[in-house]
Design a protein around this motif. Structure first.
Motif, mmCIF file in Angstrom:
data_model
loop_
_atom_site.group_PDB
_atom_site.id
_atom_site.type_symbol
_atom_site.label_atom_id
_atom_site.label_comp_id
_atom_site.label_asym_id
_atom_site.label_seq_id
_atom_site.Cartn_x
_atom_site.Cartn_y
_atom_site.Cartn_z
ATOM 1 N N ILE A 1 0.864 -1.180 0.000
ATOM 2 C CA ILE A 1 0.000 0.000 0.000
ATOM 3 C C ILE A 1 0.900 1.229 0.000
ATOM 4 O O ILE A 1 1.853 1.312 0.782
ATOM 5 C CB ILE A 1 -0.918 -0.013 1.234
ATOM 6 N N ALA A 2 0.618 2.184 -0.853
ATOM 7 C CA ALA A 2 1.457 3.372 -0.999
ATOM 8 C C ALA A 2 1.273 4.328 0.180
ATOM 9 O O ALA A 2 0.234 4.317 0.853
ATOM 10 C CB ALA A 2 1.117 4.085 -2.301
ATOM 11 N N PRO A 3 2.278 5.171 0.449
ATOM 12 C CA PRO A 3 2.143 6.164 1.522
ATOM 13 C C PRO A 3 0.990 7.122 1.249
ATOM 14 O O PRO A 3 0.664 7.414 0.100
ATOM 15 C CB PRO A 3 3.482 6.905 1.494
ATOM 16 N N GLY A 4 0.384 7.602 2.333
ATOM 17 C CA GLY A 4 -0.699 8.574 2.222
ATOM 18 C C GLY A 4 -0.264 9.937 2.710
ATOM 19 O O GLY A 4 0.930 10.237 2.788
ATOM 20 N N SER A 5 -1.214 10.753 3.093
ATOM 21 C CA SER A 5 -0.925 12.145 3.457
ATOM 22 C C SER A 5 -0.995 12.398 4.954
ATOM 23 O O SER A 5 -0.733 13.516 5.411
ATOM 24 C CB SER A 5 -1.918 13.077 2.756
ATOM 25 N N TYR A 6 -1.325 11.365 5.743
ATOM 26 C CA TYR A 6 -1.489 11.554 7.180
ATOM 27 C C TYR A 6 -0.197 11.240 7.930
ATOM 28 O O TYR A 6 0.686 10.545 7.426
ATOM 29 C CB TYR A 6 -2.613 10.658 7.712
ATOM 30 N N THR A 7 -0.114 11.745 9.152
ATOM 31 C CA THR A 7 0.974 11.360 10.048
ATOM 32 C C THR A 7 0.473 10.255 10.972
ATOM 33 O O THR A 7 -0.734 10.048 11.124
ATOM 34 C CB THR A 7 1.437 12.542 10.914
ATOM 35 N N ASN A 8 1.409 9.568 11.638
ATOM 36 C CA ASN A 8 0.997 8.557 12.607
ATOM 37 C C ASN A 8 0.176 9.177 13.736
ATOM 38 O O ASN A 8 -0.776 8.576 14.241
ATOM 39 C CB ASN A 8 2.223 7.850 13.183
ATOM 40 N N GLU A 9 0.543 10.395 14.106
ATOM 41 C CA GLU A 9 -0.204 11.084 15.164
ATOM 42 C C GLU A 9 -1.654 11.309 14.753
ATOM 43 O O GLU A 9 -2.573 11.190 15.573
ATOM 44 C CB GLU A 9 0.471 12.428 15.491
ATOM 45 N N ASP A 10 -1.863 11.631 13.466
ATOM 46 C CA ASP A 10 -3.234 11.807 12.972
ATOM 47 C C ASP A 10 -4.043 10.525 13.135
ATOM 48 O O ASP A 10 -5.215 10.551 13.532
ATOM 49 C CB ASP A 10 -3.232 12.207 11.490
ATOM 50 N N LEU A 11 -3.419 9.388 12.816
ATOM 51 C CA LEU A 11 -4.119 8.106 12.901
ATOM 52 C C LEU A 11 -4.535 7.808 14.339
ATOM 53 O O LEU A 11 -5.693 7.495 14.610
ATOM 54 C CB LEU A 11 -3.235 6.976 12.366
ATOM 55 N N PHE A 12 -3.588 7.926 15.259
ATOM 56 C CA PHE A 12 -3.899 7.602 16.657
ATOM 57 C C PHE A 12 -4.913 8.584 17.239
ATOM 58 O O PHE A 12 -5.811 8.183 17.996
ATOM 59 C CB PHE A 12 -2.618 7.589 17.495
ATOM 60 N N ALA A 13 -4.782 9.855 16.880
ATOM 61 C CA ALA A 13 -5.692 10.865 17.429
ATOM 62 C C ALA A 13 -7.134 10.637 17.001
ATOM 63 O O ALA A 13 -8.064 11.119 17.657
ATOM 64 C CB ALA A 13 -5.232 12.256 17.009
ATOM 65 N N SER A 14 -7.334 9.888 15.912
ATOM 66 C CA SER A 14 -8.693 9.676 15.401
ATOM 67 C C SER A 14 -9.428 8.540 16.115
ATOM 68 O O SER A 14 -10.587 8.274 15.822
ATOM 69 C CB SER A 14 -8.635 9.374 13.897
ATOM 70 N N ILE A 15 -8.767 7.869 17.072
ATOM 71 C CA ILE A 15 -9.357 6.697 17.729
ATOM 72 C C ILE A 15 -9.535 6.954 19.223
ATOM 73 O O ILE A 15 -8.572 7.282 19.929
ATOM 74 C CB ILE A 15 -8.473 5.449 17.504
ATOM 75 N N ASP A 16 -10.772 6.799 19.697
ATOM 76 C CA ASP A 16 -11.055 6.902 21.132
ATOM 77 C C ASP A 16 -10.728 5.595 21.848
ATOM 78 O O ASP A 16 -10.126 5.593 22.913
ATOM 79 C CB ASP A 16 -12.527 7.265 21.354
ATOM 80 N N LYS A 17 -11.162 4.483 21.255
ATOM 81 C CA LYS A 17 -10.817 3.178 21.805
ATOM 82 C C LYS A 17 -10.629 2.203 20.660
ATOM 83 O O LYS A 17 -11.525 2.021 19.831
ATOM 84 C CB LYS A 17 -11.906 2.657 22.745
ATOM 85 N N GLY A 18 -9.459 1.613 20.606
ATOM 86 C CA GLY A 18 -9.153 0.680 19.527
ATOM 87 C C GLY A 18 -7.916 -0.128 19.861
ATOM 88 O O GLY A 18 -7.467 -0.170 21.001
ATOM 89 N N ILE A 19 -7.343 -0.740 18.839
ATOM 90 C CA ILE A 19 -6.195 -1.625 19.043
ATOM 91 C C ILE A 19 -5.084 -1.273 18.053
ATOM 92 O O ILE A 19 -5.345 -1.043 16.858
ATOM 93 C CB ILE A 19 -6.608 -3.104 18.872
ATOM 94 N N TYR A 20 -3.874 -1.213 18.580
ATOM 95 C CA TYR A 20 -2.691 -1.018 17.743
ATOM 96 C C TYR A 20 -2.039 -2.375 17.510
ATOM 97 O O TYR A 20 -1.583 -3.030 18.456
ATOM 98 C CB TYR A 20 -1.709 -0.069 18.424
ATOM 99 N N CYS A 21 -2.014 -2.814 16.266
ATOM 100 C CA CYS A 21 -1.414 -4.096 15.888
ATOM 101 C C CYS A 21 0.014 -3.824 15.421
ATOM 102 O O CYS A 21 0.243 -3.433 14.272
ATOM 103 C CB CYS A 21 -2.233 -4.760 14.792
ATOM 104 N N LYS A 22 0.968 -4.038 16.312
ATOM 105 C CA LYS A 22 2.355 -3.672 16.026
ATOM 106 C C LYS A 22 3.108 -4.754 15.263
ATOM 107 O O LYS A 22 3.908 -4.449 14.371
ATOM 108 C CB LYS A 22 3.094 -3.351 17.325
ATOM 109 N N LYS A 23 2.866 -6.017 15.617
ATOM 110 C CA LYS A 23 3.541 -7.125 14.924
ATOM 111 C C LYS A 23 2.508 -8.179 14.560
ATOM 112 O O LYS A 23 1.812 -8.706 15.423
ATOM 113 C CB LYS A 23 4.628 -7.757 15.804
#
Length: 487
Positions: A378-400
């Motif tokens: 999947i190609a890079p988009g226009s958001y930062t990682n901070e944008d992604l996390f800030a958009s979630i109130d409760k969720g899961i980060y799948c690191k590996k």
């Protein structure tokens, strides 16, 4: 110029080199290709291969396995109309290759022409030699010795021992796969290449009472003979030990539907498995892809663009040419959610009408080539990682990501080796036992945000033409909702 008659074949004398595929193979292969055409085949292809493979395994503080393998062989593919068949042999003499051709022709209902029949000339191109052009002929001699392999892996396991707590099993593994190939076909293709694929990694199992954790981490490369010497096993050991320590005492995830953020690099395995395979023409032929008639239509969120290519420097799926002799290229799969192209080999192109994409790949000479992925991401988009996390109130980060399975039409489930709870845009406690469950047609439309940090990771892919080396990849991505299995 004298045209050969079939009755003259037994008198021919060819002296092709046995330890290298070079121009001396042109005459015998051109003759055999012409013989196949004279028998009524529409297209004939020969694939010749030599392999020098070795793997090494260190378990705890000892080398427990060293496995070398040498092989040489060839395959011939014969097309008649839309039908094709494939026969392989480990006899590379002229008579051995002729016998394999005769067998393939008979499967197609064809037979060698009468003794006085002329064999048409097949004018092969000047040898397109990627190996010599790019200085690959010396690669094998530049790789790590068996002694060096063992020393590096034992040192790596010692480093893991120093960094990890409650370690029950420490494994470091390495392999080197050297391959020389030659492709000759009745359309004039005549091309040679050398590939070298190497991979090294850790597996760490930790246990403390009833608590268990297991973390794998692997890196791979092509085109770098000295790859093992450059492996930074010290920092890798620290990373693996830290992940295993966090997961050892992690809480189990609660089942439910969550928004998730998937990390970059190996997180791309889900796109590879759940969508990438459905864009191969083999799936169109088997009528097992929901995307068969969707070219030019929206199949994913407009934030998603995806590529498959064979050209990224040293990536695990990088090839100068595919196993049908076609030069590597970049193929745009999805652009802003719109399906643009499928991946096609020769047979797939013949039967589906989609253009070839340099994607004809196979595990070895015993398999016919099929449409397969190379470096898929999947190609890079226009958001930062901070944008992604800030958009979630409760969720899961799948690191590996871990292992999983995929159904024929894109249903999937994948384990997550390392996960964390996201609360109010922040990573909080570690979680284990998460399993992602979904379907390609749904998940592709829920990838709403893509970050800018594209990462690639080495992978292995099994399909109709065997197990091959591929790259998976993506930036950090947000999936708006997905079913997560747990406790």
């Amino acid at each position: 110029m004298h045209l050969l008659l079939t009755k003259e074949l037994p008198t021919l004398q060819y002296t092709s080199t046995t330890n290298r595929f070079d121009e001396t193979w042109e005459a015998p292969l051109a003759t055999l290709l012409g013989l196949g055409r004279a028998a009524g085949a529409d297209f004939v292809e020969f694939f010749l291969e030599r392999v020098n493979f070795i793997s090494c395994l260190a378990e705890d503080d000892a080398i427990t396995s060293i496995s070398p393998r040498l092989s040489t062989g060839a395959g011939v593919r014969v097309f008649r109309g839309n039908a094709d068949c494939y026969v392989s042999t480990n006899d590379l003499s002229f008579s051995g290759l002729k016998a394999a051709l005769e067998k393939a022709l008979s499967i197609q209902g064809l037979q060698l022409p009468a003794p006085n029949a002329h064999i048409p000339e097949i004018n092969l191109e000047l040898l397109r030699d990627y190996a010599t052009k790019r200085g690959k002929d010396t690669w094998l001699s530049e790789c790590s010795s068996m002694r060096e392999m063992g020393e590096v892996l034992l040192d790596a396991n010692q480093q893991l021992k120093r960094k990890a707590s409650h370690a029950q099993s420490r494994r470091a593994t390495y392999f080197r796969d050297w391959q020389e190939v030659l492709v000759a076909s009745s359309d004039g293709t005549f091309a040679r290449d050398i590939r070298i694929t190497q991979s090294v990694g850790y597996n760490l199992l930790c246990a403390d009472g009833a608590n268990r954790s297991s973390i794998n981490q692997r890196v791979g490369s092509t085109s770098e003979p000295g790859f093992l010497r450059s492996w930074d096993y010290k920092s890798t050991a620290e990373d693996v030990a830290e992940s295993a320590g966090k997961m050892l005492y992690a809480d189990y995830v609660e089942s439910g539907s969550y928004p998730i953020i998937m990390a970059n690099s190996f997180g791309g395995v889900i796109f590879h498995e759940a969508c990438g395979h459905l864009l191969e023409t083999t799936q169109i032929e088997k009528k097992t892809t929901p995307f068969a008639d969707k070219k030019g239509e929206k199949i994913a969120h407009e934030s998603l663009t995806a590529w498959d290519e064979g050209r990224s420097e040293s990536a695990f799926g990088t090839i100068d040419m595919d196993d049908e002799g076609m030069p590597a290229q970049r193929t745009l799969l999805i652009e802003n959610g719109i399906l643009k192209n499928f991946l096609a080999d020769r047979a797939g192109s013949t039967r589906t009408g989609h253009p070839r994409t340099g994607s004809g790949r196979r595990q070895n000479y015993t398999f016919a080539a099929a449409s397969r992925m190379r470096n898929t991401y999947i190609a890079p988009g226009s958001y930062t990682n901070e944008d992604l996390f800030a958009s979630i109130d409760k969720g899961i980060y799948c690191k590996k990501m871990g292992g999983g399975s995929v159904g024929a039409t894109g249903q999937f489930n994948f384990g997550v080796d390392e996960a964390y709870l996201i609360e109010n845009g922040k990573i909080t406690k570690p979680l284990k036992g998460a399993i992602l469950i979904g379907e390609a047609t749904e998940i592709m439309n829920k990838i709403s945000m893509c970050s800018q940090d594209l990462g690639l990771a080495a992978g292995f892919c099994g399909s109709v033409s065997g197990s091959i080396y591929v790259t998976v990849g993506q930036p950090h991505i947000k999936v708006d909702s997905i079913t997560v299995g747990g406790r």
